[in-house]
Design an enzyme around this catalytic site. Structure first.
Site, mmCIF file in Angstrom:
data_model
loop_
_atom_site.group_PDB
_atom_site.id
_atom_site.type_symbol
_atom_site.label_atom_id
_atom_site.label_comp_id
_atom_site.label_asym_id
_atom_site.label_seq_id
_atom_site.Cartn_x
_atom_site.Cartn_y
_atom_site.Cartn_z
ATOM 1 N N SER A 237 4.573 -4.202 -1.695
ATOM 2 C CA SER A 237 3.353 -3.327 -2.295
ATOM 3 C C SER A 237 3.634 -3.289 -3.872
ATOM 4 O O SER A 237 4.776 -3.402 -4.345
ATOM 5 C CB SER A 237 3.381 -1.925 -1.854
ATOM 6 O OG SER A 237 2.669 -1.127 -2.421
ATOM 7 N N TYR B 144 7.203 5.961 0.929
ATOM 8 C CA TYR B 144 6.651 5.099 0.721
ATOM 9 C C TYR B 144 7.144 4.104 -0.510
ATOM 10 O O TYR B 144 7.449 3.063 -0.288
ATOM 11 C CB TYR B 144 5.131 5.011 0.698
ATOM 12 C CG TYR B 144 4.162 3.679 0.913
ATOM 13 C CD1 TYR B 144 3.933 3.371 2.110
ATOM 14 C CD2 TYR B 144 3.853 3.205 -0.243
ATOM 15 C CE1 TYR B 144 2.940 2.170 1.997
ATOM 16 C CE2 TYR B 144 3.017 1.974 -0.227
ATOM 17 C CZ TYR B 144 2.712 1.370 1.158
ATOM 18 O OH TYR B 144 2.175 0.288 1.223
HETATM 19 P P1 NAD Z 1 -3.113 -1.345 8.591
HETATM 20 O O1 NAD Z 1 -3.044 0.265 8.816
HETATM 21 O O2 NAD Z 1 -4.543 -1.936 8.523
HETATM 22 O O3 NAD Z 1 -2.231 -2.074 9.357
HETATM 23 C C1 NAD Z 1 -1.066 -1.768 9.842
HETATM 24 C C2 NAD Z 1 -0.536 -2.491 11.174
HETATM 25 O O4 NAD Z 1 0.946 -1.926 11.414
HETATM 26 C C3 NAD Z 1 -1.359 -2.065 12.391
HETATM 27 O O5 NAD Z 1 -1.279 -3.476 12.933
HETATM 28 C C4 NAD Z 1 -0.390 -1.066 12.833
HETATM 29 O O6 NAD Z 1 -0.845 -0.996 14.443
HETATM 30 C C5 NAD Z 1 0.873 -1.445 12.622
HETATM 31 N N1 NAD Z 1 1.901 -0.603 12.889
HETATM 32 C C6 NAD Z 1 2.018 0.729 12.538
HETATM 33 N N2 NAD Z 1 2.878 1.384 12.778
HETATM 34 C C7 NAD Z 1 3.657 0.411 13.712
HETATM 35 C C8 NAD Z 1 4.774 0.722 14.628
HETATM 36 N N3 NAD Z 1 5.569 1.708 14.426
HETATM 37 N N4 NAD Z 1 5.206 -0.605 15.331
HETATM 38 C C9 NAD Z 1 4.333 -1.729 15.146
HETATM 39 N N5 NAD Z 1 3.341 -2.013 14.359
HETATM 40 C C10 NAD Z 1 2.883 -0.663 13.560
HETATM 41 O O7 NAD Z 1 -2.678 -1.290 7.154
HETATM 42 P P2 NAD Z 1 -2.492 -2.737 5.868
HETATM 43 O O8 NAD Z 1 -3.226 -2.124 4.711
HETATM 44 O O9 NAD Z 1 -3.078 -3.854 6.655
HETATM 45 O O10 NAD Z 1 -0.961 -2.631 5.742
HETATM 46 C C11 NAD Z 1 -0.038 -3.740 6.058
HETATM 47 C C12 NAD Z 1 0.976 -3.673 5.243
HETATM 48 O O11 NAD Z 1 0.557 -3.933 3.905
HETATM 49 C C13 NAD Z 1 1.711 -2.355 5.066
HETATM 50 O O12 NAD Z 1 3.001 -2.836 4.964
HETATM 51 C C14 NAD Z 1 1.259 -1.980 3.940
HETATM 52 O O13 NAD Z 1 2.265 -1.012 3.302
HETATM 53 C C15 NAD Z 1 1.044 -2.987 3.008
HETATM 54 N N6 NAD Z 1 0.392 -2.845 1.937
HETATM 55 C C16 NAD Z 1 -0.921 -2.513 2.022
HETATM 56 C C17 NAD Z 1 -1.776 -2.026 0.889
HETATM 57 C C18 NAD Z 1 -3.273 -1.671 1.116
HETATM 58 O O14 NAD Z 1 -3.765 -1.426 -0.028
HETATM 59 N N7 NAD Z 1 -4.070 -1.698 2.222
HETATM 60 C C19 NAD Z 1 -1.308 -2.363 -0.612
HETATM 61 C C20 NAD Z 1 0.012 -2.781 -0.327
HETATM 62 C C21 NAD Z 1 0.760 -2.874 0.538
#
Ligand code: NAD
Length: 260
Positions: free
Chosen positions: A142, A155
């Protein structure tokens, strides 16, 4: 491009992970999905991938906060699909709170899911990659792996941690045809971002519009959310043979956020 390869993407029932798994399947990789959610919706997503792209897609409901389940998931994927050539450690959650009020169980959960799960999955996947002299480890970090924001202490700590872990793994695997890199998105419009809006409204005393424009997009010079397909395109490039010399890199895709 990825025919004959197997990709395991943690947290791929939603958001960025799902887009990455679909991008790999589109290029011919067999995929292992993982994550939580509605069972019927997950099964539809899995079977849609198979019919749309003509690949094998399996699903693991392993909980990424549990090291033993995470390692077993990798071993099951190898048993069912023959190997795990591309590992994307992507599962992640967010929690927003001042540090002195941060619930300890939330801290432990975020560190376990956002950071330690990458350790458990990587340690289970590396022997097979070393044996094949080919592997790709891609960690969804991130912008918060590079800089901080208030109220996101767990985080930010976990994401800084995964950046360091990525670099160590890259050094250890560099002569085995394996690369390890971290992708650092800025704000991507996914359920994870949508869900933190109410908490940020409460923590900062702001309206929904103020949180979107003045907190989230305030940091992003492009004033646009990154899309999941843009992140998936970067993950696809890193999985390819042309990216074999990119390893140990912490790669931003954040609309200029960390340039400031
Ligand atoms: P999201 O909530 O859409 O997806 C998260 C996924 O992780 C889902 O499939 C959920 O079921 C799964 N998950 C959560 N807890 C879990 C567990 N205990 N075991 C197995 N699976 C689990 O979120 P996203 O935005 O797609 O995030 C994905 C990654 O990207 C994360 O690591 C997040 O920190 C990172 N990220 C997101 C953003 C953003 O702005 N959306 C920015 C930077 C980084």
């Amino acid at each position: 491009m990825l025919k004959g390869k197997v990709a395991l993407v943690t947290g791929s029932t939603s958001g960025i992970g799902l887009a990455i798994a679909r991008a790999y399947a589109k290029e011919g990789a067999n995929v292992c999905l993982n994550g939580f959610g509605d069972k019927a919706a997950i099964e539809k997503e899995r079977s849609d991938i198979e019919t749309e792209f003509g690949v094998t897609a399996i699903y693991s409901g392993a909980d990424m906060s549990k090291g033993d389940q995470t390692q077993a998931m990798v071993q099951d994927a190898i048993a069912q699909l023959g190997s795990v050539d591309i590992l994307v450690n992507n599962a992640g959650i967010q929690f927003v709170s001042p540090v002195e009020e941060f619930p300890p169980e939330k801290w432990e959960q975020i560190v376990a899911i956002n950071m330690s799960s990458a350790f458990y999955a990587t340690r289970a996947a590396i022997p097979g990659m070393k044996a094949k002299k080919w592997g790709r480890i891609i960690n969804t970090a991130s912008a918060h792996a590079l800089i901080a924001s208030p109220f996101k202490s767990a985080y930010v700590a976990a994401k800084h941690g995964i950046a360091g872990f990525t670099k160590s793994v890259a050094l250890e695997t560099a002569t085995f045809g394996i690369t390890a890199n971290a992708i650092c998105p800025g704000y991507v419009w996914t359920p994870l971002v949508e869900r933190q809006i109410p908490d940020t409204m409460a923590a900062r005393g702001l309206s929904r519009e103020q949180v979107i424009n003045d907190v989230l997009l305030h940091a992003q010079p492009t004033k646009q959310f990154v899309t999941v397909d843009e992140v998936a395109a970067l993950a696809l490039y890193l999985a390819g043979d042309m990216a074999r010399s990119i390893t140990g890199s912490i790669i931003s895709i954040d609309g200029g956020w960390t340039a400031a």
